[in-house]
Design an enzyme around this catalytic site. Structure first.
Site, PDB file in Angstrom:
ATOM      1  N   GLY A  37      -5.688   4.724   1.070  1.00 41.88           N
ATOM      2  CA  GLY A  37      -5.896   3.331   1.912  1.00 41.88           C
ATOM      3  C   GLY A  37      -7.100   3.470   2.966  1.00 41.88           C
ATOM      4  O   GLY A  37      -7.533   4.498   2.865  1.00 41.88           O
ATOM      5  N   GLN A  38      -7.298   2.564   3.653  1.00 41.33           N
ATOM      6  CA  GLN A  38      -8.480   2.607   4.486  1.00 41.33           C
ATOM      7  C   GLN A  38      -8.570   3.601   5.745  1.00 41.33           C
ATOM      8  O   GLN A  38      -9.242   4.477   5.610  1.00 41.33           O
ATOM      9  CB  GLN A  38      -8.388   1.267   5.559  1.00 41.33           C
ATOM     10  CG  GLN A  38      -8.742   0.055   4.595  1.00 41.33           C
ATOM     11  CD  GLN A  38      -8.905  -1.060   5.361  1.00 41.33           C
ATOM     12  OE1 GLN A  38     -10.081  -1.909   5.493  1.00 41.33           O
ATOM     13  NE2 GLN A  38      -7.854  -1.705   6.201  1.00 41.33           N
TER      14      GLN A  38
ATOM     15  N   ASP B 150       5.127   8.688  -5.790  1.00 37.42           N
ATOM     16  CA  ASP B 150       5.751   7.227  -5.516  1.00 37.42           C
ATOM     17  C   ASP B 150       6.872   7.799  -4.618  1.00 37.42           C
ATOM     18  O   ASP B 150       7.490   8.492  -4.633  1.00 37.42           O
ATOM     19  CB  ASP B 150       6.382   6.671  -6.756  1.00 37.42           C
ATOM     20  CG  ASP B 150       7.195   5.263  -6.401  1.00 37.42           C
ATOM     21  OD1 ASP B 150       7.184   5.003  -5.146  1.00 37.42           O
ATOM     22  OD2 ASP B 150       7.875   4.797  -7.286  1.00 37.42           O
TER      23      ASP B 150
ATOM     24  N   THR C  89       1.498  -3.058   4.061  1.00 35.52           N
ATOM     25  CA  THR C  89       1.269  -3.880   5.250  1.00 35.52           C
ATOM     26  C   THR C  89       1.160  -4.969   5.014  1.00 35.52           C
ATOM     27  O   THR C  89       0.687  -5.811   6.172  1.00 35.52           O
ATOM     28  CB  THR C  89      -0.117  -3.100   5.653  1.00 35.52           C
ATOM     29  OG1 THR C  89      -0.810  -3.137   4.665  1.00 35.52           O
ATOM     30  CG2 THR C  89       0.108  -1.793   6.082  1.00 35.52           C
TER      31      THR C  89
ATOM     32  N   THR D 104       2.972   0.435  14.127  1.00 38.17           N
ATOM     33  CA  THR D 104       2.239  -0.935  14.305  1.00 38.17           C
ATOM     34  C   THR D 104       2.402  -1.453  15.523  1.00 38.17           C
ATOM     35  O   THR D 104       3.769  -1.553  16.335  1.00 38.17           O
ATOM     36  CB  THR D 104       2.345  -1.824  13.175  1.00 38.17           C
ATOM     37  OG1 THR D 104       1.905  -3.120  13.416  1.00 38.17           O
ATOM     38  CG2 THR D 104       3.866  -1.967  12.880  1.00 38.17           C
ATOM     39  N   ASP D 105       1.643  -2.531  16.276  1.00 32.53           N
ATOM     40  CA  ASP D 105       1.789  -3.398  17.302  1.00 32.53           C
ATOM     41  C   ASP D 105       3.058  -4.394  16.774  1.00 32.53           C
ATOM     42  O   ASP D 105       3.529  -4.928  17.741  1.00 32.53           O
ATOM     43  CB  ASP D 105       0.675  -4.089  17.771  1.00 32.53           C
ATOM     44  CG  ASP D 105      -0.257  -4.817  16.727  1.00 32.53           C
ATOM     45  OD1 ASP D 105       0.183  -4.239  15.329  1.00 32.53           O
ATOM     46  OD2 ASP D 105      -0.820  -5.643  16.842  1.00 32.53           O
TER      47      ASP D 105
ATOM     48  N   TYR E 244       8.146  -7.096   8.468  1.00 29.53           N
ATOM     49  CA  TYR E 244       7.393  -6.064   8.439  1.00 29.53           C
ATOM     50  C   TYR E 244       7.393  -5.104   9.573  1.00 29.53           C
ATOM     51  O   TYR E 244       7.647  -4.039   9.550  1.00 29.53           O
ATOM     52  CB  TYR E 244       5.580  -6.561   8.344  1.00 29.53           C
ATOM     53  CG  TYR E 244       5.078  -5.295   8.708  1.00 29.53           C
ATOM     54  CD1 TYR E 244       4.681  -4.409   7.860  1.00 29.53           C
ATOM     55  CD2 TYR E 244       3.847  -5.437   9.827  1.00 29.53           C
ATOM     56  CE1 TYR E 244       3.819  -3.272   8.179  1.00 29.53           C
ATOM     57  CE2 TYR E 244       3.076  -4.564  10.178  1.00 29.53           C
ATOM     58  CZ  TYR E 244       2.747  -3.532   9.186  1.00 29.53           C
ATOM     59  OH  TYR E 244       1.974  -2.429   9.503  1.00 29.53           O
TER      60      TYR E 244
END
Length: 274
Positions: A10-11, A40, A66, A105-106, A128
């Site tokens: 991922g990023q 996995d 995400t 996350t926000d 999410y």
């Protein structure tokens, strides 16, 4: 120091692999990472077995589903990846006494007020956000955990990249009215690298400065001298899940702790991969 990175393709995982020093154990699921291990995270027994055998000193859990709309539709998968998997990472961390950094996350907030502090009460308005909040709860059940809440992480994907590419083609960008705290994956990785040394626990907001998506789009247009136009919209066509209007994070605590400039917009925009 042995550091295990989940979500290595991922990023954030890519940037952590560049920034971190030491013996890196890179775990991926779909997109192969050179020298990495395919795992996995919904195969919980395999996850626990892998972590216990590898015995990392630090685990950085960047793996997450995400796609906000996909989470809304495929709730079972979102729960498995964003919540249940964290429980099993924690179980293994406890056995080997590893330090765990869990990325959140926000979107655990409803976006009614913005500039949320670490101690503010979460109230997610989409699945999410709910699945990530459940993941936080599992992570924080272990004393040696730091939950990092961040916002709008970008590198080769994300809203800033969409803006750049769309404007470069001379097209119109539709920008949602709301506010958030976008951060480049590189600056987040640099902040994490520093935080590993401090061994902080609890919750910490590490994100960029508060900005509206419209102002961010205009800034990118100006900074890179791009054509096209920016249009402010109340909603984006095709969205399934609700989005918080202002999910920006108060980063004052992290600013006091960290020496790296992880927050300024100009610094973050330097690391777009377009």
């Amino acid at each position: 120091m042995r550091i295990l990175i989940t979500g290595a393709s991922g990023q954030l995982g890519i940037e952590l692999s560049e920034v971190l020093k030491g013996d890196l154990i890179k775990v991926y699921n779909t997109k192969e990472v050179q020298g990495g291990y395919k795992l996995d995270l919904t195969n919980y027994s395999a996850v626990e077995d892998f972590i216990i055998k590898k015995k990392p000193d630090v685990i950085i859990n960047t793996a997450s589903l995400t796609d906000v709309d996909k989470c809304e539709v495929e709730r079972s998968l979102a729960f498995k990846v964003n919540a249940e998997a964290v429980k099993h990472i924690v179980r293994a961390s406890r056995v080997i006494e590893a330090y765990l950094i869990h990325i959140s996350t926000d979107y655990v907030f409803d976006g009614e007020k913005g500039l949320y502090k670490e101690e503010d009460l979460p109230n997610p308005i989409n699945y999410y956000g709910l699945s990530k909040l459940l993941g936080e709860t599992y992570a924080l059940s272990y004393d040696d955990t730091l939950v990092l809440r961040t916002s709008g992480v970008f590198r080769h994907k994300g809203f800033p990249i969409y803006v750049y590419k769309t404007l470069k083609e001379g097209k119109e960008v539709s920008a949602f009215k709301g506010y958030y705290s976008p951060i480049s994956a590189r600056k987040l990785a640099e902040a994490i690298s520093e935080l590993i040394d401090y061994r902080k626990t609890g919750i910490l907001n590490v994100a960029g400065e508060r900005i509206s998506r419209v102002d961010l789009a205009m800034k990118i247009k100006e900074k890179f001298n791009l054509g096209g136009s920016v249009k402010e919209v109340d909603d984006v066509k095709g969205w399934v899940a609700k989005r918080p209007f202002d999910s920006s994070l108060d980063i004052s605590k992290a600013k006091k702790i960290l020496s790296v400039d992880f927050y300024s917009l100009d610094e973050n925009l330097r690391y777009m991969v377009v």
